[in-house]
Design an enzyme around this catalytic site. Structure first.
Site, short mmCIF file in Angstrom:
data_model
loop_
_atom_site.label_atom_id
_atom_site.label_comp_id
_atom_site.label_asym_id
_atom_site.label_seq_id
_atom_site.Cartn_x
_atom_site.Cartn_y
_atom_site.Cartn_z
N PHE A 195 3.35 7.14 -13.14
CA PHE A 195 2.41 6.73 -13.04
C PHE A 195 1.87 7.32 -11.78
O PHE A 195 2.39 8.13 -11.28
CB PHE A 195 1.85 4.89 -12.90
CG PHE A 195 1.70 5.10 -11.35
CD1 PHE A 195 3.57 3.93 -11.20
CD2 PHE A 195 1.38 4.84 -9.96
CE1 PHE A 195 2.87 3.12 -9.44
CE2 PHE A 195 1.02 4.09 -9.26
CZ PHE A 195 2.12 2.98 -8.64
N GLY A 196 -0.05 7.58 -11.89
CA GLY A 196 -0.30 8.50 -10.43
C GLY A 196 0.80 9.78 -10.82
O GLY A 196 0.46 10.64 -11.87
N ASP A 242 0.67 -0.98 0.42
CA ASP A 242 0.05 -0.01 0.09
C ASP A 242 0.74 1.57 -0.13
O ASP A 242 1.83 1.42 0.56
CB ASP A 242 -0.88 -0.40 1.39
CG ASP A 242 -1.98 0.69 0.88
OD1 ASP A 242 -3.04 0.48 0.05
OD2 ASP A 242 -2.35 1.82 2.13
P1 IMP Z 1 -3.06 2.18 -3.62
O1 IMP Z 1 -1.68 1.21 -2.96
O2 IMP Z 1 -3.54 0.77 -4.80
O3 IMP Z 1 -3.61 2.26 -2.54
O4 IMP Z 1 -2.89 2.88 -4.85
C1 IMP Z 1 -2.29 3.86 -4.39
C2 IMP Z 1 -1.90 5.30 -4.38
O5 IMP Z 1 -0.58 6.39 -4.92
C3 IMP Z 1 -1.53 5.13 -6.16
O6 IMP Z 1 -2.86 4.94 -6.79
C4 IMP Z 1 -0.53 6.26 -6.88
O7 IMP Z 1 -1.59 7.38 -6.80
C5 IMP Z 1 -0.08 7.20 -5.37
N1 IMP Z 1 1.10 5.99 -5.76
C6 IMP Z 1 1.82 5.02 -4.80
N2 IMP Z 1 3.01 4.78 -5.17
C7 IMP Z 1 3.21 5.97 -6.52
C8 IMP Z 1 4.17 6.36 -7.40
O8 IMP Z 1 5.23 5.32 -7.96
N3 IMP Z 1 4.64 6.99 -8.07
C9 IMP Z 1 3.12 7.72 -8.30
N4 IMP Z 1 2.15 7.12 -7.73
C10 IMP Z 1 1.67 6.70 -6.63
#
Ligand code: IMP
Length: 185
Positions: A141-142, A66
């Site tokens: 990404f993100g 996460d």
């Molecule tokens: P989850 O861990 O599935 O709740 O999602 C984590 C969220 O944090 C991702 O969808 C991104 O929006 C953001 N995030 C986490 N790690 C990264 C990264 O390495 N690059 C860019 N965004 C990130």
């Protein structure tokens, strides 16, 4: 080393594979992930790992992860909600930070790995930086198009996937995981 990653996020799978080149990493065979209801990264990562464990062969390590981005000027938001707080999280982040003096931020990643005997390993990695005022770059990404790590002048999306495989919060956490699973290696 064989491990199954409990995620629906293809980018994360690609990043784990790049950060752990000697490992054979596949996705857990599940389409129905439980909702992320934890109040910490570790709770959510454990939820994913336990779900993965319940649908996977017993001889494999299962990895739950996460992560999120925490903006200091926004009291740590979006944090745990990073994946869900807007359709376009980057646009919302830029909007909320407009006029805020402190643009410093960090990425945080927690990994919970559960082994064949049910043993649990928890590791974390962070990456400090700041949020740029506009998007640039097309890798990652993100939030990568607006995240500039400390000591760098370019965004993570410009620095690219090879840079992330060594320096990112996720890469740092995977390094810690390897050191715990293979203490001598
Ligand atoms: P989850 O861990 O599935 O709740 O999602 C984590 C969220 O944090 C991702 O969808 C991104 O929006 C953001 N995030 C986490 N790690 C990264 C990264 O390495 N690059 C860019 N965004 C990130």
């Amino acid at each position: 080393m064989r491990a199954l990653l409990s995620t629906g996020n293809q980018h994360k799978l690609d990043e784990f594979r790049r950060a752990l080149p000697g490992w054979e990493i596949e996705l857990v065979k599940s389409t129905a992930y439980p909702p992320e209801t934890g109040t910490t990264y570790v709770e959510n990562a454990r939820g994913k790992a336990e779900h993965g464990r319940s649908v996977s062969p017993e001889d494999a390590w299962v990895i739950g992860e996460d992560s999120g981005i925490e903006a200091r000027g926004l009291d740590g938001r979006p944090g745990l909600a990073s994946a869900r707080w807007a359709d376009d999280g980057v646009a919302r982040l830029l909007e909320e930070l407009a006029g805020v003096g402190d643009r410093s931020a960090r990425y945080a990643c927690t990994i919970v790995a559960i082994g064949p005997e049910g043993q649990e390993i928890v590791v974390e990695g962070t990456l400090e930086g700041a949020v740029a005022t506009e998007r640039s770059g097309d890798e990652g990404f993100g939030y990568d198009p607006v995240f500039v790590p400390d000591g760098e002048t370019r965004t993570v999306a410009e620095l690219g996937d090879a840079w992330k495989a060594i320096h990112s919060h996720r890469a740092r956490a995977t390094k810690a995981l390897t050191a715990l699973i293979f203490p001598t290696g």
